[in-house]
Scaffold this motif. Sequence first.
Motif, PDB file in Angstrom:
ATOM      1  N   SER A 193       0.584  -0.948  -0.089  1.00  0.00           N
ATOM      2  CA  SER A 193       0.047  -0.116   0.007  1.00  0.00           C
ATOM      3  C   SER A 193       0.788   1.535   0.098  1.00  0.00           C
ATOM      4  N   GLY A 194       0.791   1.994  -0.718  1.00  0.00           N
ATOM      5  CA  GLY A 194       1.657   3.461  -0.878  1.00  0.00           C
ATOM      6  C   GLY A 194       2.708   2.645  -1.763  1.00  0.00           C
ATOM      7  N   GLU A 195       4.242   3.456  -0.712  1.00  0.00           N
ATOM      8  CA  GLU A 195       5.286   3.429  -1.662  1.00  0.00           C
ATOM      9  C   GLU A 195       6.222   1.947  -0.346  1.00  0.00           C
ATOM     10  N   LYS A 196       5.949   2.472  -0.002  1.00  0.00           N
ATOM     11  CA  LYS A 196       6.402   0.950   1.696  1.00  0.00           C
ATOM     12  C   LYS A 196       5.137  -0.041   2.430  1.00  0.00           C
ATOM     13  N   LEU A 197       4.433   0.427   2.542  1.00  0.00           N
ATOM     14  CA  LEU A 197       3.399  -0.112   3.687  1.00  0.00           C
ATOM     15  C   LEU A 197       3.216  -1.354   3.324  1.00  0.00           C
ATOM     16  N   LYS A 251       1.436  -5.418   3.702  1.00  0.00           N
ATOM     17  CA  LYS A 251      -0.667  -5.440   4.203  1.00  0.00           C
ATOM     18  C   LYS A 251      -0.611  -6.975   3.968  1.00  0.00           C
TER      19      LYS A 251
END
Length: 182
Positions: A64-68, A70
């Motif tokens: 999710s986004g650039e690095k998150l 999940k």
Amino acid sequence: MAQKNKLQFIILGLLNQQPLTGYDLTKAFDDEIGEFWQAQHSQIYPQLKRLEEQGYVTHEITISGEKLEKKLYHITTSGSQLLHEWISIGTPDLTATKDEFILKLYFIQTNHDPQLLAMLHEQLALHTAKLTHLQQRLATVFPQPAMAKQHYGHYLILQHAIGREDYYVNWLKQTLRALPKK
């Protein structure tokens, strides 16, 4: 099937509808599921781990986004079979509702008790607000009557909850009207 841990079946049922993250599952208890069943973050994540160890769910890592990172959980075939087996067995036990107000009311000795009026008015406000919320949820989730057919169980639960709260509000109003006048 001797398993009584109903949280596992709620998680399997939600995942049977669509893949979800642990966060998504937790949020489900703030919305529709929370209307009739409660579970905390601290219960959901360990249950997810057990279900995965048993082979009933699996996960994939999504970004999710650039690095998150999940974990997106999916129900497995054996998880789906377990869910359907649980749904198909009877539900012969009626469970008592844990309603603290009703418990307190049990210990009121007389209809002249000075605490009674405030207790009843508080509950009337709370249950009226809950009834309004449920009616709005029904209108939001099922704006068209045909939509109820797609998620019929969910629709029935909302109808049941509305009926329960409508009864509770009317019972509180009748009880207030029946109190002796000062």
